[in-house]
Design a protein around this motif. Structure first.
Motif, PDB file in Angstrom:
ATOM      1  N   PRO A 130      27.051  -0.954  17.649  1.00  0.00           N
ATOM      2  CA  PRO A 130      27.424  -1.514  18.327  1.00  0.00           C
ATOM      3  C   PRO A 130      27.573  -2.943  18.079  1.00  0.00           C
ATOM      4  CG  PRO A 130      24.870  -0.596  18.534  1.00  0.00           C
ATOM      5  CD  PRO A 130      26.089  -0.206  16.774  1.00  0.00           C
ATOM      6  N   CYS A 131      28.380  -3.775  18.974  1.00  0.00           N
ATOM      7  CA  CYS A 131      28.088  -5.368  19.017  1.00  0.00           C
ATOM      8  C   CYS A 131      26.740  -6.014  19.195  1.00  0.00           C
ATOM      9  CB  CYS A 131      29.514  -5.479  19.914  1.00  0.00           C
ATOM     10  SG  CYS A 131      29.749  -8.044  19.828  1.00  0.00           S
ATOM     11  N   PRO A 132      26.520  -6.479  18.414  1.00  0.00           N
ATOM     12  CA  PRO A 132      25.343  -7.421  18.578  1.00  0.00           C
ATOM     13  C   PRO A 132      25.727  -8.196  20.170  1.00  0.00           C
ATOM     14  CG  PRO A 132      26.478  -8.450  16.886  1.00  0.00           C
ATOM     15  CD  PRO A 132      27.029  -6.904  17.444  1.00  0.00           C
ATOM     16  N   TYR A 133      26.131  -9.316  20.331  1.00  0.00           N
ATOM     17  CA  TYR A 133      26.960  -9.590  21.598  1.00  0.00           C
ATOM     18  C   TYR A 133      26.613  -9.259  23.082  1.00  0.00           C
ATOM     19  CZ  TYR A 133      27.662 -13.066  18.050  1.00  0.00           C
ATOM     20  OH  TYR A 133      27.954 -14.073  16.793  1.00  0.00           O
ATOM     21  N   GLY A 134      26.735  -8.076  23.188  1.00  0.00           N
ATOM     22  CA  GLY A 134      27.105  -7.101  23.770  1.00  0.00           C
ATOM     23  C   GLY A 134      28.296  -7.619  24.620  1.00  0.00           C
ATOM     24  N   LYS A 135      27.953  -7.917  26.119  1.00  0.00           N
ATOM     25  CA  LYS A 135      28.534  -7.980  27.181  1.00  0.00           C
ATOM     26  C   LYS A 135      29.154  -8.931  26.857  1.00  0.00           C
ATOM     27  CE  LYS A 135      26.482  -4.850  30.343  1.00  0.00           C
ATOM     28  NZ  LYS A 135      26.668  -4.428  31.958  1.00  0.00           N
ATOM     29  N   LYS A 136      27.972 -10.200  26.339  1.00  0.00           N
ATOM     30  CA  LYS A 136      28.624 -12.019  25.997  1.00  0.00           C
ATOM     31  C   LYS A 136      29.886 -11.778  25.112  1.00  0.00           C
ATOM     32  CE  LYS A 136      23.759 -12.780  27.138  1.00  0.00           C
ATOM     33  NZ  LYS A 136      22.842 -13.998  27.146  1.00  0.00           N
ATOM     34  N   CYS A 137      30.324 -11.032  24.377  1.00  0.00           N
ATOM     35  CA  CYS A 137      30.763 -10.587  23.491  1.00  0.00           C
ATOM     36  C   CYS A 137      32.700 -11.137  24.271  1.00  0.00           C
ATOM     37  CB  CYS A 137      31.681  -9.677  22.408  1.00  0.00           C
ATOM     38  SG  CYS A 137      32.201  -9.519  21.142  1.00  0.00           S
ATOM     39  N   THR A 138      33.331 -12.445  23.657  1.00  0.00           N
ATOM     40  CA  THR A 138      34.440 -13.293  23.672  1.00  0.00           C
ATOM     41  C   THR A 138      35.720 -12.979  22.935  1.00  0.00           C
ATOM     42  OG1 THR A 138      33.368 -14.950  22.079  1.00  0.00           O
ATOM     43  CG2 THR A 138      33.247 -14.947  24.762  1.00  0.00           C
ATOM     44  N   TYR A 139      35.233 -11.877  22.558  1.00  0.00           N
ATOM     45  CA  TYR A 139      36.737 -11.625  20.834  1.00  0.00           C
ATOM     46  C   TYR A 139      37.597 -10.675  22.085  1.00  0.00           C
ATOM     47  CZ  TYR A 139      34.341 -14.000  17.173  1.00  0.00           C
ATOM     48  OH  TYR A 139      33.167 -14.771  16.447  1.00  0.00           O
ATOM     49  N   TYR A 152      31.377  -1.779  18.167  1.00  0.00           N
ATOM     50  CA  TYR A 152      31.853  -1.219  19.992  1.00  0.00           C
ATOM     51  C   TYR A 152      31.262  -1.688  20.995  1.00  0.00           C
ATOM     52  CZ  TYR A 152      30.347   3.238  22.159  1.00  0.00           C
ATOM     53  OH  TYR A 152      30.640   3.895  23.208  1.00  0.00           O
ATOM     54  N   HIS A 153      31.941  -1.327  21.801  1.00  0.00           N
ATOM     55  CA  HIS A 153      31.637  -1.939  23.363  1.00  0.00           C
ATOM     56  C   HIS A 153      31.647  -0.842  24.365  1.00  0.00           C
ATOM     57  CE1 HIS A 153      31.047  -6.285  22.798  1.00  0.00           C
ATOM     58  NE2 HIS A 153      32.316  -6.176  22.217  1.00  0.00           N
ATOM     59  N   PRO A 154      30.708  -0.252  24.420  1.00  0.00           N
ATOM     60  CA  PRO A 154      30.490   1.033  25.366  1.00  0.00           C
ATOM     61  C   PRO A 154      31.255   0.651  26.361  1.00  0.00           C
ATOM     62  CG  PRO A 154      27.824   0.051  25.395  1.00  0.00           C
ATOM     63  CD  PRO A 154      29.074  -0.554  23.835  1.00  0.00           C
ATOM     64  N   GLU A 155      30.847  -0.456  27.041  1.00  0.00           N
ATOM     65  CA  GLU A 155      31.143  -0.496  28.949  1.00  0.00           C
ATOM     66  C   GLU A 155      32.824  -0.979  28.881  1.00  0.00           C
ATOM     67  OE1 GLU A 155      30.584  -4.597  25.725  1.00  0.00           O
ATOM     68  OE2 GLU A 155      29.634  -3.193  26.433  1.00  0.00           O
ATOM     69  N   ARG A 156      33.565  -1.112  27.259  1.00  0.00           N
ATOM     70  CA  ARG A 156      34.734  -1.218  27.378  1.00  0.00           C
ATOM     71  C   ARG A 156      35.396   0.266  27.343  1.00  0.00           C
ATOM     72  NH1 ARG A 156      34.754  -6.782  24.246  1.00  0.00           N
ATOM     73  NH2 ARG A 156      34.614  -8.037  24.845  1.00  0.00           N
ATOM     74  N   LEU A 157      35.206   1.261  27.520  1.00  0.00           N
ATOM     75  CA  LEU A 157      35.487   2.397  27.325  1.00  0.00           C
ATOM     76  C   LEU A 157      36.519   2.789  28.300  1.00  0.00           C
ATOM     77  CD1 LEU A 157      32.757   4.868  27.283  1.00  0.00           C
ATOM     78  CD2 LEU A 157      34.523   4.096  25.395  1.00  0.00           C
ATOM     79  N   HIS A 158      36.664   2.342  29.798  1.00  0.00           N
ATOM     80  CA  HIS A 158      38.135   2.154  30.228  1.00  0.00           C
ATOM     81  C   HIS A 158      38.426   1.376  30.674  1.00  0.00           C
ATOM     82  CE1 HIS A 158      37.338   6.769  31.109  1.00  0.00           C
ATOM     83  NE2 HIS A 158      35.521   6.019  30.901  1.00  0.00           N
ATOM     84  N   GLN A 159      38.693   0.211  29.728  1.00  0.00           N
ATOM     85  CA  GLN A 159      38.838  -1.061  30.393  1.00  0.00           C
ATOM     86  C   GLN A 159      39.775  -1.285  29.382  1.00  0.00           C
ATOM     87  OE1 GLN A 159      35.624  -4.549  31.093  1.00  0.00           O
ATOM     88  NE2 GLN A 159      34.035  -2.565  32.690  1.00  0.00           N
ATOM     89  N   ALA A 160      40.823  -2.657  29.624  1.00  0.00           N
ATOM     90  CA  ALA A 160      41.670  -2.910  28.314  1.00  0.00           C
ATOM     91  C   ALA A 160      40.930  -3.795  27.802  1.00  0.00           C
ATOM     92  CB  ALA A 160      42.313  -3.840  29.127  1.00  0.00           C
ATOM     93  N   GLN A 161      40.847  -3.949  26.503  1.00  0.00           N
ATOM     94  CA  GLN A 161      40.286  -4.852  25.416  1.00  0.00           C
ATOM     95  C   GLN A 161      40.897  -5.726  25.128  1.00  0.00           C
ATOM     96  OE1 GLN A 161      38.062  -2.774  21.987  1.00  0.00           O
ATOM     97  NE2 GLN A 161      37.084  -1.673  23.459  1.00  0.00           N
ATOM     98  N   LEU A 162      40.266  -6.989  26.276  1.00  0.00           N
ATOM     99  CA  LEU A 162      41.462  -8.586  26.002  1.00  0.00           C
ATOM    100  C   LEU A 162      40.327  -9.645  26.075  1.00  0.00           C
ATOM    101  CD1 LEU A 162      44.334  -7.974  29.072  1.00  0.00           C
ATOM    102  CD2 LEU A 162      44.098  -7.292  26.742  1.00  0.00           C
TER     103      LEU A 162
END
Length: 309
Positions: free
Chosen positions: A256-265, A272-282
């Protein structure tokens, strides 16, 4: 009387037409035994026998299969035999026995422990190579413990003695390491030894690669045979994959990403970002550009609608 005889012979499986012909020839008062003899003489057969006599439709079966229904399997039967998926095992008997005897005693019990360990895993091809002179009575300079184990393993076709003889009172011993490496190389198996066989590596370049990739080292811990879980190092295969002909690749586990929802990459993030499963990872910049393009496109469409008659 006619109906009772018809019912009787119909139960036996004969056809009504054959029964009627026989009754017409012999008369309605004919005995049942005479009617039966006449039916047999005419060559008529019961319906059950006719069905058996008809040849069943032949089905083409793939070569090597043992049944006409390849989809059906016995309970507990796998697609492939476990013993066929495991590599052959070639054990350096002298190395294992001396290691178990702390390099002081040729301990045959150590060989038995190693053989039992591979048997429990399901390996069917296990060979142990020991010099022939180990059959001789032990001497003070070369003590042997539990020598009867060698005889038992030889009866089971597991132990193989490398040849040796005496010439003018001197023992001539063949190089057993060459037997070990050669058999393991031809069988595409695994060598169980703590020896590196450097002389044989320099002798044959193909053997060099094989020894580097197929040498399984071990340790004895309180009369327990213990090979390492990572035979080729931390970044190499596991022990089960090392001993298998068809290694099983482990499932990729995402950290899992240490930045969580604050990640800007965005989609460039390696975690791994569980909140981005159904979103376009832009990335954030790409999302802003996408938001800007949408209203601009809408404005252009409105202008076209106004200009068009």
């Amino acid at each position: 009387v006619h109906q009772s005889k018809m019912d009787f012979f119909c139960k036996l499986g004969y056809g009504k037409q054959d029964i009627c012909k026989v009754l017409e020839n012999l008369g309605q008062e004919a005995l049942e035994d005479d009617v039966l003899k006449e039916l047999i003489r005419m060559g008529s057969k019961p319906q059950a026998l006719k069905n058996q006599a008809q040849p069943s439709q032949l089905k083409l079966v793939a070569r090597g299969s043992c049944s006409t229904t390849p989809g059906l399997k016995w309970l507990g039967e796998d697609d492939s035999d476990s013993s066929d998926s495991l590599r052959p095992i070639v054990i350096d008997g002298s190395n294992v026995a001396m290691s178990h005897g702390n390099k002081e005693v040729f301990s045959c019990w150590g060989i038995q422990l190693a053989v039992d360990w591979f048997r429990e895993r399901g390996h069917t091809y296990i060979k142990v190579f020991v010099p022939l002179w180990r059959k001789e009575p032990p001497r003070q300079d070369s003590p042997i413990a539990d020598q009867h184990i060698l005889e038992e393993l030889e009866k089971q076709s597991i132990l193989v003695y490398t040849p040796s003889r005496k010439v003018k009172g001197k023992r001539v011993v063949c190089y057993d390491d060459r037997y070990i490496v050669k058999v393991a190389y031809e069988k595409d198996g695994v060598i169980v030894s703590n020896d590196h066989y450097r002389d044989l590596q320099n002798e044959n370049p193909e053997w060099k690669w094989f020894i580097e990739q197929r040498l399984l080292m071990y340790s004895f811990v309180s009369n327990r045979f213990m090979p390492p879980d990572d035979p080729l190092g931390r970044h190499g295969p596991t022990l089960s994959n090392f001993l298998s002909k068809k290694p099983v690749l482990p499932e990729k586990k995402w950290q899992p990403c240490p930045y969580g929802k604050k990640c800007t990459y965005g989609n460039k993030c390696k975690f791994y970002h569980p909140e981005r499963l159904h979103q376009a990872q832009l990335s954030v910049a790409d999302e802003l550009r996408a938001k800007i393009k949408v209203p601009l496109a809408l404005g252009k469409e409105e202008e076209r609608c106004q200009c068009s008659p």
